[in-house]
Design a protein around this motif. Structure first.
Motif, short mmCIF file in Angstrom:
data_model
loop_
_atom_site.label_atom_id
_atom_site.label_comp_id
_atom_site.label_asym_id
_atom_site.label_seq_id
_atom_site.Cartn_x
_atom_site.Cartn_y
_atom_site.Cartn_z
N PRO A 33 38.76 40.03 0.77
CA PRO A 33 38.28 38.84 1.47
C PRO A 33 39.39 37.91 1.96
CG PRO A 33 36.92 39.25 -0.45
CD PRO A 33 38.10 40.19 -0.55
N ALA A 34 40.59 38.05 1.39
CA ALA A 34 41.72 37.20 1.80
C ALA A 34 42.66 37.90 2.77
CB ALA A 34 42.51 36.76 0.57
N LEU A 35 42.36 39.15 3.14
CA LEU A 35 43.26 39.92 4.01
C LEU A 35 42.90 39.69 5.48
CD1 LEU A 35 43.52 43.32 2.05
CD2 LEU A 35 45.09 41.36 2.02
N LEU A 36 43.11 38.47 5.93
CA LEU A 36 42.76 38.11 7.30
C LEU A 36 43.62 38.88 8.30
CD1 LEU A 36 41.18 36.20 9.23
CD2 LEU A 36 43.10 34.63 9.04
N THR A 37 42.96 39.50 9.27
CA THR A 37 43.66 40.27 10.29
C THR A 37 43.47 39.60 11.66
OG1 THR A 37 41.74 41.70 10.71
CG2 THR A 37 43.30 42.42 9.03
N TYR A 69 34.95 30.42 0.03
CA TYR A 69 35.98 30.22 1.07
C TYR A 69 36.33 28.74 1.06
CZ TYR A 69 38.58 30.74 5.42
OH TYR A 69 39.57 30.76 6.37
N THR A 70 37.60 28.44 0.80
CA THR A 70 38.02 27.07 0.53
C THR A 70 38.70 26.43 1.74
OG1 THR A 70 40.24 27.70 -0.24
CG2 THR A 70 38.44 27.77 -1.86
N LEU A 71 38.90 25.12 1.65
CA LEU A 71 39.62 24.42 2.70
C LEU A 71 41.09 24.81 2.73
CD1 LEU A 71 38.07 20.83 2.59
CD2 LEU A 71 37.68 22.64 4.27
N ASP A 72 41.65 25.19 1.61
CA ASP A 72 43.03 25.69 1.60
C ASP A 72 43.13 26.98 2.41
OD1 ASP A 72 43.96 23.60 0.06
OD2 ASP A 72 43.81 24.69 -1.84
N PHE A 74 41.06 27.80 4.79
CA PHE A 74 40.82 27.41 6.18
C PHE A 74 42.08 26.82 6.81
CE2 PHE A 74 38.99 24.53 9.47
CZ PHE A 74 38.45 25.53 10.28
N GLN A 75 42.86 26.10 6.04
CA GLN A 75 44.11 25.55 6.55
C GLN A 75 45.06 26.67 6.98
OE1 GLN A 75 46.00 22.75 3.93
NE2 GLN A 75 47.82 22.55 5.19
N GLU A 76 45.12 27.74 6.22
CA GLU A 76 45.96 28.88 6.60
C GLU A 76 45.43 29.53 7.87
OE1 GLU A 76 48.90 29.67 5.23
OE2 GLU A 76 48.53 27.78 4.15
N LEU A 77 44.12 29.57 8.00
CA LEU A 77 43.52 30.11 9.22
C LEU A 77 43.92 29.29 10.43
CD1 LEU A 77 41.40 31.93 10.73
CD2 LEU A 77 39.72 30.17 10.16
N VAL A 78 43.87 27.97 10.29
CA VAL A 78 44.26 27.07 11.38
C VAL A 78 45.71 27.32 11.80
CG1 VAL A 78 44.70 24.65 11.96
CG2 VAL A 78 42.55 25.30 10.86
N LYS A 79 46.59 27.48 10.82
CA LYS A 79 47.99 27.74 11.13
C LYS A 79 48.15 29.04 11.90
CE LYS A 79 49.94 25.33 7.09
NZ LYS A 79 50.66 25.53 5.81
N LYS A 80 47.41 30.05 11.49
CA LYS A 80 47.51 31.35 12.15
C LYS A 80 47.01 31.29 13.59
CE LYS A 80 47.52 35.08 9.91
NZ LYS A 80 47.30 36.30 9.07
N ILE A 81 45.91 30.57 13.79
CA ILE A 81 45.38 30.44 15.15
C ILE A 81 46.35 29.68 16.04
CG2 ILE A 81 43.57 29.33 16.53
CD1 ILE A 81 41.60 29.99 14.30
N ASN A 82 46.86 28.57 15.57
CA ASN A 82 47.79 27.78 16.39
C ASN A 82 49.07 28.54 16.70
OD1 ASN A 82 46.18 25.51 16.73
ND2 ASN A 82 46.96 24.49 14.90
N ALA A 83 49.51 29.39 15.77
CA ALA A 83 50.73 30.18 16.00
C ALA A 83 50.55 31.17 17.13
CB ALA A 83 51.12 30.91 14.72
N TRP A 104 30.78 17.44 2.11
CA TRP A 104 31.54 17.28 3.34
C TRP A 104 32.77 16.42 3.10
CZ3 TRP A 104 30.52 20.12 7.56
CH2 TRP A 104 29.27 20.76 7.61
N ASN A 105 33.91 16.96 3.54
CA ASN A 105 35.20 16.35 3.26
C ASN A 105 35.90 16.04 4.59
OD1 ASN A 105 38.02 16.03 2.63
ND2 ASN A 105 37.67 17.10 0.69
N PRO A 106 36.43 14.83 4.78
CA PRO A 106 37.15 14.52 6.03
C PRO A 106 38.27 15.51 6.33
CG PRO A 106 36.81 12.54 4.72
CD PRO A 106 36.40 13.68 3.86
N ARG A 107 38.76 16.19 5.31
CA ARG A 107 39.83 17.16 5.53
C ARG A 107 39.37 18.27 6.46
NH1 ARG A 107 42.38 21.23 1.04
NH2 ARG A 107 44.03 22.14 2.35
N LEU A 108 38.09 18.66 6.36
CA LEU A 108 37.59 19.72 7.24
C LEU A 108 37.64 19.27 8.70
CD1 LEU A 108 36.20 22.36 7.95
CD2 LEU A 108 34.01 21.35 7.25
#
Length: 283
Positions: A33-37, A69-72, A74-83, A104-108
């Protein structure tokens, strides 16, 4: 299908799968589940204007934040997309797993806001976004993050003097999708991308001037066994489960994402989570 029916239908296959070994269970529960491709596709069409040659679109789908699936993550996902430096970002539904129960967290919102695409960020409802009285909550969060909702509507993307069209329908299961309204007053000569959470709606999309449909919802089956394939997919993801499908009679290409998160059961096996990078190319 409710949770009880889902688990009952999946039980036999799951028991066989998990009975293989404890190591397989650990892998499916904690590793895959953590092996994002990053899945890469080139979309070629004579309708793509020359100024859009090399244009990059990122699709991400089915994060199901809150269900293993955590916000941490999701943060890595955001980094990968922006890269990947996309020109356009699209989200094809199911942001959190249970909107009415999610804390609901403002961090999201901040993380969604930090996704960058110069030609815009667009999204559509999935069934989990509408479910659990979450419709307005999800809409507010995505709006605050500068994502534009496509709910039976379309938007023109301009580059130099050229244009392409991006459209989106409401969720098939819990919304009120209307393809005629979505594409009303559009130019059929423009290259058109349709966002539709449930992939099986492609059987209707092909009747309209749509060149590409981007979908999710299926999770690729989440658990796939050798020589068997996927064990289960939800309603409206039974015909088209993952990858690319071409409909020669209508010139429609359908791309079904395996998505990112999990739902119902927190396992993936032979079905890694993915984001998709589409590169447009003029023929």
């Amino acid at each position: 299908m409710n949770r009880r029916s889902f688990i009952k239908k999946l039980l036999a296959g799951s028991l066989a799968f998990f009975g293989i070994s404890g190591g397989t269970y650990y892998y499916a529960r904690n590793v895959e589940p953590a092996l994002l491709t990053v899945h890469k596709e080139t979309i070629q069409s004579k309708k793509i204007p020359s100024s859009f040659d090399g244009f990059k679109i990122i699709q991400f789908s089915d994060t199901h934040i809150g269900f293993h699936y955590t916000l941490d993550q999701f943060q890595e996902l955001v980094k990968k997309i922006n890269a990947l430096e996309p020109d356009l970002i699209v989200f094809t539904g199911d942001l959190v797993d249970k909107p009415n129960q999610y804390n609901w967290n403002p961090r999201l919102t901040n993380l969604l806001s930090s996704l960058h695409a110069p030609k815009g960020k667009f999204w559509i409802y999935g069934n989990h976004d509408h479910g659990g009285y979450g419709t307005e909550i999800v809409k507010e969060v995505m709006g605050q993050a500068n994502f534009q909702l496509l709910k039976n509507s379309h938007h023109t993307i301009e580059q130099q003097v050229d244009r392409i069209l991006i459209a989106g329908i409401d969720d098939v299961m819990l919304g009120q999708p209307n393809l005629s309204k979505t594409l009303e007053n559009t130019n059929p000569d423009l290259f058109t991308i349709l966002l539709a959470h449930e992939p099986d709606i492609a059987d209707k999309s092909m009747e309209f001037p749509v060149d590409v449909q981007l979908s999710g919802h299926s999770h690729g089956g989440q658990v796939r066994l050798p020589f068997v394939g996927h064990l289960y997919t939800p309603l409206y993801a039974e015909k088209y489960v993952e990858g690319k499908y071409r409909f020669e009679s209508s010139n429609l290409d359908l791309y079904v994402s395996r998505g990112i998160g999990t739902t119902r059961l927190p396992y993936r096996f032979l079905c890694k989570p993915e984001i998709t990078l589409f590169t447009l190319k003029t023929q």
